[in-house]
Design a protein around this motif. Structure first.
Motif, PDB file in Angstrom:
ATOM      1  N   SER A 288       0.704  -1.175  -0.038  1.00  0.00           N
ATOM      2  CA  SER A 288      -0.011   0.000   0.037  1.00  0.00           C
ATOM      3  C   SER A 288       1.022   1.235   0.170  1.00  0.00           C
ATOM      4  CB  SER A 288      -1.056   0.041   1.362  1.00  0.00           C
ATOM      5  OG  SER A 288      -0.042  -0.323   2.452  1.00  0.00           O
ATOM      6  N   LYS A 302       1.571   3.169  -4.049  1.00  0.00           N
ATOM      7  CA  LYS A 302       1.320   1.544  -3.989  1.00  0.00           C
ATOM      8  C   LYS A 302       1.498   0.767  -5.051  1.00  0.00           C
ATOM      9  CE  LYS A 302      -3.043   2.459  -3.056  1.00  0.00           C
ATOM     10  NZ  LYS A 302      -3.232   4.103  -3.082  1.00  0.00           N
ATOM     11  N   ASN A 304       1.523  -3.620  -7.009  1.00  0.00           N
ATOM     12  CA  ASN A 304       1.393  -4.673  -6.821  1.00  0.00           C
ATOM     13  C   ASN A 304       2.295  -5.632  -7.818  1.00  0.00           C
ATOM     14  OD1 ASN A 304      -0.592  -5.823  -8.865  1.00  0.00           O
ATOM     15  ND2 ASN A 304      -1.589  -4.104  -7.489  1.00  0.00           N
ATOM     16  N   THR A 360      -9.073   4.649   3.024  1.00  0.00           N
ATOM     17  CA  THR A 360      -9.342   3.714   1.780  1.00  0.00           C
ATOM     18  C   THR A 360      -8.420   3.589   0.749  1.00  0.00           C
ATOM     19  OG1 THR A 360     -11.512   3.396   2.484  1.00  0.00           O
ATOM     20  CG2 THR A 360     -10.895   2.259   0.575  1.00  0.00           C
ATOM     21  N   ASP A 361      -8.122   4.668   0.101  1.00  0.00           N
ATOM     22  CA  ASP A 361      -7.282   4.873  -0.719  1.00  0.00           C
ATOM     23  C   ASP A 361      -5.717   4.665  -0.556  1.00  0.00           C
ATOM     24  OD1 ASP A 361      -9.459   6.014  -2.449  1.00  0.00           O
ATOM     25  OD2 ASP A 361      -8.963   8.008  -1.799  1.00  0.00           O
ATOM     26  N   ASN A 363      -4.489   2.526   1.856  1.00  0.00           N
ATOM     27  CA  ASN A 363      -4.479   1.368   2.527  1.00  0.00           C
ATOM     28  C   ASN A 363      -4.402   0.302   1.327  1.00  0.00           C
ATOM     29  OD1 ASN A 363      -3.996   2.174   4.949  1.00  0.00           O
ATOM     30  ND2 ASN A 363      -5.961   2.139   5.674  1.00  0.00           N
ATOM     31  N   SER A 364      -5.344   0.632   0.176  1.00  0.00           N
ATOM     32  CA  SER A 364      -5.212  -0.243  -0.956  1.00  0.00           C
ATOM     33  C   SER A 364      -4.055  -0.507  -1.671  1.00  0.00           C
ATOM     34  CB  SER A 364      -6.369   0.305  -1.781  1.00  0.00           C
ATOM     35  OG  SER A 364      -6.401  -0.513  -3.061  1.00  0.00           O
ATOM     36  N   THR A 365      -3.886  -1.798  -2.083  1.00  0.00           N
ATOM     37  CA  THR A 365      -2.728  -2.125  -2.993  1.00  0.00           C
ATOM     38  C   THR A 365      -2.977  -1.875  -4.432  1.00  0.00           C
ATOM     39  OG1 THR A 365      -3.182  -4.447  -2.842  1.00  0.00           O
ATOM     40  CG2 THR A 365      -1.880  -3.643  -1.026  1.00  0.00           C
ATOM     41  N   ILE A 366      -4.217  -1.705  -4.758  1.00  0.00           N
ATOM     42  CA  ILE A 366      -4.705  -1.404  -6.304  1.00  0.00           C
ATOM     43  C   ILE A 366      -4.146   0.020  -6.701  1.00  0.00           C
ATOM     44  CG2 ILE A 366      -6.276  -1.796  -7.804  1.00  0.00           C
ATOM     45  CD1 ILE A 366      -7.745  -3.618  -6.055  1.00  0.00           C
TER      46      ILE A 366
END
Length: 804
Positions: A288, A302, A304, A360-361, A363-366
């Motif tokens: 993230s 972030k 992946n 939320t933004d 902590n997302s990994t997308i």
């Protein structure tokens, strides 16, 4: 495109013929004709040593000693080969062994407190002892990578003297060797020249860090062996290493980092049955947004990543033939650093608006808009054939690199930029029979490349590139002096299509050709048992890259608009290297210096507007600063030093120091500034490290370390046209601890590594971080985005072994 595939299909045919036909015709009974049985004992106790690595690099045959200290290596072509015998806590042995039939030998290893230079380097024409290489080389092994924390493989190399990184967030780092980067540094992976979009700041090298077994860093012009694009040096990354005959090995690795919650899971499985050997690996990584004390969570940092690869092949008395493959897939956010007047990061939304980023933004990994998706597929054949008393190595590879950039919140599937690059690489090296002590190799290598734009915008045009080069290299050891040198000639042809803006032509098509000579000559002198001197002079050249020649567009990830120059000439460099290494039982000292003079050095600078300010171009409502490529004379010089002290009688204690300093100067000042831009700041790293071979019967190879990482202020900047800004110095405190947990029989069950970086949570900006030039935080007045804050990493590694 069918022409492109012909050499690759021919290589596949060669692989299949030798891998299966030769084995079928030779029979298993021939295996013993070329084998090596070695027994390894402790020099003091006489006891056998288990787990010692024994490896022939040139024929890719190796294994580990058993509980009796014995390892038998089979399927070795008869002749003279360089062997490396190594084990943690013992001196490394490297020497030439003449394999005739079933050869047997006994070695004794002495416990050592100082790392010696008996390491073998494979990134030259063939396997060579490090102490006989006339230029500077740094080597990192798997255990070095496990004991340090990094967010990508290039960051892991940056603690070596003379090596830095040019980064665009934690997912993207480019190697910088002695102040030079981009297309001046060549990356080799398992013998294949890695070809992606390495000309861009926000383009990494597309190699899975978790799968890497060894890295060699060759500093200085390596154009003699590799041709254009290696004027600064080579990063030689080794992933696939065959296991011993009739064995199978597996490994499971995981890593978690607290700052950005990065989590990695990697697994590999390799085997070898009567010469038929293979390896397969896979990994997944997700992270993230990272954080630091000044910026908090850095929006859209972030990423992946999913990777897999491996190889399959056969090793016989005639040599080996391997088929390698890999698939790399990275999605990484592009940090723009835009914030509102209160200092909160904002994100673009559909309809042209912006809103404050939420937890939320963060902590997302997308990744969110803007982001890039990079895919790199590679398949190659790696072969070595015994031809009488000569040896021919042949490598042909096909790579498909796709880089997509998404930046439209109204259409999240729209590709603003889409580079579709296909490359055929080829290399053939003939290692001639040693004559009169001279070891000589001749070879040819090059590539064919084709790039197509598939996005709605074009930064660089479609193009086709073909280059080829041939070289001759020789080496001889006379008493304690090793002489080496050679010459090379290259030619490169480029055909560039029209650069389009929709249906309009922004720049017309053109063709260019570049050719030139490279060469080097050097010597190493073993003055005494403890003192080794090195000197080398080399001439290299680099053809201008496609962006330098023809770019004309928004380079979003770097927050700039770029203009290329069609009439650029080839860069020519002449570099002088010198240094000495001094090793005793309790002190190791290595110092080297270099001077690298360039004619036609290519750099980019800001364009100046008519009112004296920066020239900017408005692209979709965003003001991008305009940059232009140009040429001038320049020189770089520097010094690198490593000092390792083991105070007696505390032989377990290491005090390791590394220092790097590089300066870059223009021969003629531009707007009153004669400094080259983006030169890394001086750096001094001091590490206090305790190594304990055995704490208890079940805790081996333990270590604890504390590191002080000092990066000094960089005041020598290129101030013309406000191209570059000063960067303050900083000190980072790092620490680590780890050990192998073993069974009652001495078999390693797993290893644990705990590493903490930036323990004081210092807010800093690396001089070569591109995020340093992101948007200003209007609430604090600070420019750009800062690097990662405090971070803890835990690594868990489980090795598994079976006999077949």
């Amino acid at each position: 495109m069918m022409i492109q595939f012909k050499p690759f299909l021919l290589s596949i045919t060669v692989f299949l013929f030798f891998a299966f036909n030769t084995k079928a015709n030779s029979g298993v009974g021939d295996v013993l004709k070329g084998s090596f049985t070695v027994t390894i004992n402790d020099a003091v106790t006489g006891d056998p040593i288990e787990g010692v690595s024994v490896y022939f690099s040139d024929v890719k045959v190796g294994g580990s000693s058993n509980s009796k200290g014995v390892v038998k290596l089979e399927n070795i072509p008869e002749g003279k080969h360089l062997i490396e015998i190594s084990h943690i806590g013992y001196n490394t042995i490297s020497e030439y062994v003449d394999i005739i039939g079933d050869t047997k030998k006994v070695y004794v290893l002495s416990r050592t407190v100082v790392e010696n230079n008996a390491v073998i380097v494979t990134g030259t024409t063939g396997a060579t002892q490090l102490k006989k290489v006339p230029f500077q080389v740094s080597v990192l092994k798997k255990e070095d990578l496990l004991q340090n924390a990094s967010t990508n493989i290039i960051e892991a190399l940056a603690k070596k003297p003379g090596v830095s990184t040019l980064s665009t967030g934690p997912a993207i780092s480019k190697p910088v060797i002695r102040g030079l980067s981009y297309n001046r540094v060549l990356t080799i992976n398992d013998g294949v020249r890695q070809e992606g979009q390495q000309w861009g700041d926000e383009h990494g090298i597309e190699i899975d860090e978790a799968s890497v077994n060894k890295v060699e860093i060759l500093k200085g012009p390596a154009s003699l062996i590799y041709g254009s694009d290696a004027t600064a040096g080579v990063i030689n990354i080794i992933t696939n290493v065959p296991v011993a005959n009739n064995t199978m090995k597996a490994n499971v690795f995981s890593n978690y980092q607290t700052n950005n919650h990065a989590r990695t899971l990697n697994a590999n499985l390799g085997g070898n049955k009567n010469g038929i050997n293979w390896n397969v690996y896979g990994s997944a990584l997700a992270a993230s947004d990272y954080s630091n004390r000044y910026d908090g969570k850095v929006f859209n940092s972030k990423f992946n990543e999913q990777n897999f690869g491996g190889y399959a092949g056969y090793n016989g008395n005639w040599g080996y033939s391997h088929l390698l493959f890999s698939k790399f897939n990275l999605k990484a956010g592009l940090v723009e650093g835009e914030r509102d007047i209160n200092g909160y990061f904002i994100k673009p939304i559909a309809g042209g608006g912006e809103i404050v980023a939420t937890n939320t933004d963060f902590n997302s990994t997308i990744p969110l808009i803007p982001y890039q998706n990079i895919q790199h597929f590679k398949i190659a054949t790696d072969n070595s054939f015994k031809l009488g008393e000569n040896r021919l190595s042949l490598n042909v590879g096909y790579q498909h690199n796709q880089r997509e950039e998404f930046s439209n919140p109204d259409d999240v599937n729209e590709r603003a930029l889409f580079f579709d690059l296909k490359t055929i690489t080829y290399a053939a090296h003939l290692h001639l029979k040693e004559m009169g002590g001279w070891k000589t190799a001749v070879g040819v290598n090059g590539m064919q490349q084709h790039n197509v734009n598939k996005g709605i915008e074009q930064l660089i045009p479609d193009y086709t590139l073909f280059d080829i080069g041939g070289y001759a290299f020789t080496q001889k050891t006379i008493n304690k002096i090793t002489l080496s040198g050679g010459a090379r000639y290259d030619t490169r042809n480029i055909a560039v299509s029209n650069l389009l803006d929709g249906n309009n032509i922004k720049a017309a098509a053109f063709k260019r050709s570049f050719s030139n000579f490279s060469g080097s000559i050097g010597a190493t002198v073993q003055v005494t048992k403890n003192l080794n001197l090195k000197v080398n002079i080399a001439r290299g050249f680099r053809a201008p890259s496609i962006p330098e020649l023809s770019s004309n567009g928004a380079h979003e990830g770097t927050i700039r608009y770029e203009y290329g120059q069609q009439n650029l000439k080839s860069e020519l460099s002449t570099q002088l290297d010198g240094g000495f290494e001094f090793n005793t039982e309790h002190v190791s000292f290595d110092i080297s210096g270099f001077y690298n003079s360039f004619s036609n050095f290519i750099l980019y600078r800001k364009l100046q507007a008519g009112n004296g300010g920066d020239s900017t171009i408005n692209i979709d409502g965003q003001e991008l600063t305009a940059f232009k490529f140009e040429q001038t004379k320049a020189a770089l010089s520097g010094i690198e030093m490593e000092v390792d002290i083991h105070p007696h009688p505390l032989d377990w204690l290491h005090i390791e120091n590394t220092f790097s300093l590089v300066t870059g100067k223009l021969k003629e000042a531009i707007e009153g500034s004669n400094n080259l831009p983006f030169i890394p700041a001086p750096r001094l790293i001091t590490e206090f490290r305790g190594n304990i071979k055995k704490i208890k019967n079940n805790i081996h190879n333990a270590y604890v370390k504390f590191e002080i990482d000092n990066t000094f202020t960089q005041n020598n900047i290129f101030t013309a046209y406000n191209t570059e800004t000063r960067t303050s110095g900083y000190t980072l405190l790092n620490a680590g601890v780890g050990a192998d947990i073993v069974s009652k029989k001495g078999v390693t069950l797993f290893s644990l590594h705990f590493v903490g970086t930036n323990l004081a949570d210092v807010a800093y900006q690396n001089h070569l971080s591109r995020l340093k030039y992101a948007a200003e935080n209007m609430a604090t007045g600070r420019n750009g985005v800062f690097n990662m804050g405090r971070n803890f990493s835990v690594k868990f590694n489980v090795p598994l072994n079976w006999n077949l």
